[in-house]
Design an enzyme around this catalytic site. Structure first.
Site, PDB file in Angstrom:
ATOM      1  N   LYS A 215      -6.486  -0.855   2.755  1.00 59.26           N
ATOM      2  CA  LYS A 215      -6.707  -0.523   1.562  1.00 59.26           C
ATOM      3  C   LYS A 215      -8.106  -0.181   0.112  1.00 59.26           C
ATOM      4  O   LYS A 215      -8.641  -0.062   0.143  1.00 59.26           O
ATOM      5  CB  LYS A 215      -5.331  -1.223   0.248  1.00 59.26           C
ATOM      6  CG  LYS A 215      -4.178   0.258   1.425  1.00 59.26           C
ATOM      7  CD  LYS A 215      -2.708  -0.623   0.395  1.00 59.26           C
ATOM      8  CE  LYS A 215      -1.360  -0.196   1.420  1.00 59.26           C
ATOM      9  NZ  LYS A 215       0.410  -0.156   0.833  1.00 59.26           N
TER      10      LYS A 215
ATOM     11  N   GLN B 208       2.373  -3.851  -3.644  1.00 56.58           N
ATOM     12  CA  GLN B 208       2.905  -4.149  -2.476  1.00 56.58           C
ATOM     13  C   GLN B 208       4.175  -4.359  -1.748  1.00 56.58           C
ATOM     14  O   GLN B 208       4.314  -5.733  -2.512  1.00 56.58           O
ATOM     15  CB  GLN B 208       1.696  -4.830  -1.436  1.00 56.58           C
ATOM     16  CG  GLN B 208       1.722  -4.760  -0.036  1.00 56.58           C
ATOM     17  CD  GLN B 208       1.566  -3.234   0.999  1.00 56.58           C
ATOM     18  OE1 GLN B 208       0.253  -3.126   0.980  1.00 56.58           O
ATOM     19  NE2 GLN B 208       2.117  -2.919   1.539  1.00 56.58           N
TER      20      GLN B 208
ATOM     21  N   ASP C  77       2.285   5.671  -5.458  1.00 59.25           N
ATOM     22  CA  ASP C  77       2.428   5.641  -4.097  1.00 59.25           C
ATOM     23  C   ASP C  77       3.652   6.253  -4.357  1.00 59.25           C
ATOM     24  O   ASP C  77       4.338   6.301  -3.683  1.00 59.25           O
ATOM     25  CB  ASP C  77       3.856   3.844  -5.059  1.00 59.25           C
ATOM     26  CG  ASP C  77       2.530   3.435  -2.655  1.00 59.25           C
ATOM     27  OD1 ASP C  77       1.967   3.710  -2.040  1.00 59.25           O
ATOM     28  OD2 ASP C  77       3.048   1.863  -3.431  1.00 59.25           O
TER      29      ASP C  77
END
Ligand code: NDP
Length: 287
Positions: A53, A97, A120
């Site tokens: 990422k 994460q 997200d």
């Protein structure tokens, strides 16, 4: 029939030029997009995802900040960091994460992210908006799947879509997106009786169970579009390679389109993270 391959890697690369242009335009207006990625613990797969990422941000001209904590860090420390990032004008997107270590209240951490920086799309406010069909951020993996379908001329309207998996990060938002796109959606899970009876009805089959190669050719309708979200590491005695939830080699003889692992949904998930971060920065710049 040999299925056409849904190449997520190539599509993600195609999108990169657009991201670079938009990020550069924002930078000239002193709004360079910025993403903060928080990693707690030493899970090897999570470390790889975070590294990918951060590298993708650099390639697109997005500022990124990686914050790494040991597995035994106090939840309060991470919450304080998120509060600081919520107030940081250089940061437009915050990503934690997953999974977090067991002593964390995962939902509380996700809810601490300001909804307008929740790239997200996992905050309850953003999930609610998605459920109502007016999303602020679309969760990256299902968003990537929808882009792959569109780029390959697959319109879900009126189609039977079957999703295997009902998690908050993949299965549920995937179902919502397909419902809004006009598909008739079935969501299967570990308690589903006779899974194959459902999967064999699917015009569009999405596998997101985290079970290596468990969707086999006999579970797939001839001509179906099969999207493999799963990322599983085979045990060392089986070669230690990555594989999906779909038994690619047999399913490709039955399906019309199939996504590979690696090189399918994974790169598109990262691409959509960049898209959401740039969109967050564009919104901020427009305010
Ligand atoms: P979860 O473990 O949270 O969810 C798995 C889902 O699959 C659950 O709903 C579970 O049912 C269901 N399931 C498990 N076994 C079966 C079975 N035998 N039959 C039917 N359903 C079953 O996983 P995630 O949603 O987080 O991830 C799914 C997969 O996708 C994983 O391999 C993960 O690594 C991968 N992934 C890939 C991404 C990418 O970028 N390509 C991004 C995110 C995830 P129940 O709810 O009843 O337990």
């Amino acid at each position: 029939m040999t299925a056409r391959i849904l190449d997520g890697k190539a599509l993600a690369e195609e999108l990169r030029a657009d991201f670079q242009k938009r990020a550069a335009a924002l930078a000239t207006r002193r709004h360079r997009p910025g993403l903060a990625v928080l990693l707690v613990g030493e899970d090897p797969a999570s470390q790889v995802y975070v590294r990918n990422k951060v590298a993708a941000c650099a390639a697109a001209g997005i500022f990124s900040q990686k914050l790494v904590y040991p597995a035994d860090v106090a939840e309060a420390t991470v919450l304080a960091q998120i509060a600081a990032l919520n107030a940081d004008p250089r940061i437009h997107g915050i990503l934690v994460q997953l999974p977090l270590p067991r002593h964390f209240d995962e939902q509380a951490v996700l809810e601490a992210i300001a909804p307008e920086k929740d790239v997200d799309g996992f905050h309850a406010e953003n999930m609610g908006a998605l459920a109502q069909g007016r999303p602020r951020f679309i969760p990256c993996t299902p968003y990537g799947v929808m882009q792959m379908l569109a780029a390959n001329g697959v319109d879900p309207l009126g189609q039977e879509a079957v999703i295997v998996g009902r998690s908050n990060i993949v299965g549920k938002p995937m179902a919502l997106l397909l419902i809004h796109a006009g598909a008739t959606v079935t969501v299967c899970h570990s308690k589903t009786r006779d899974l194959a009876c459902h999967t064999r009805r699917a015009d569009i089959l999405i596998a997101a169970a985290g079970k290596p190669r468990f969707i086999t050719a006999d579970m797939v309708k001839p001509g179906a579009v099969v999207i493999d979200v799963g990322i599983n590491r085979l045990p060392p005695e089986a070669g230690g390679k990555l594989c999906g939830d779909v038994d690619f080699e047999t399913v490709r003889d039955v399906a019309s389109l199939v996504s590979p692992v690696p090189g399918g949904v994974g790169p598109m998930t990262i691409a959509m993270l960049l898209a959401n971060t740039i969109e967050a920065a564009e919104r901020e710049a427009g305010r």
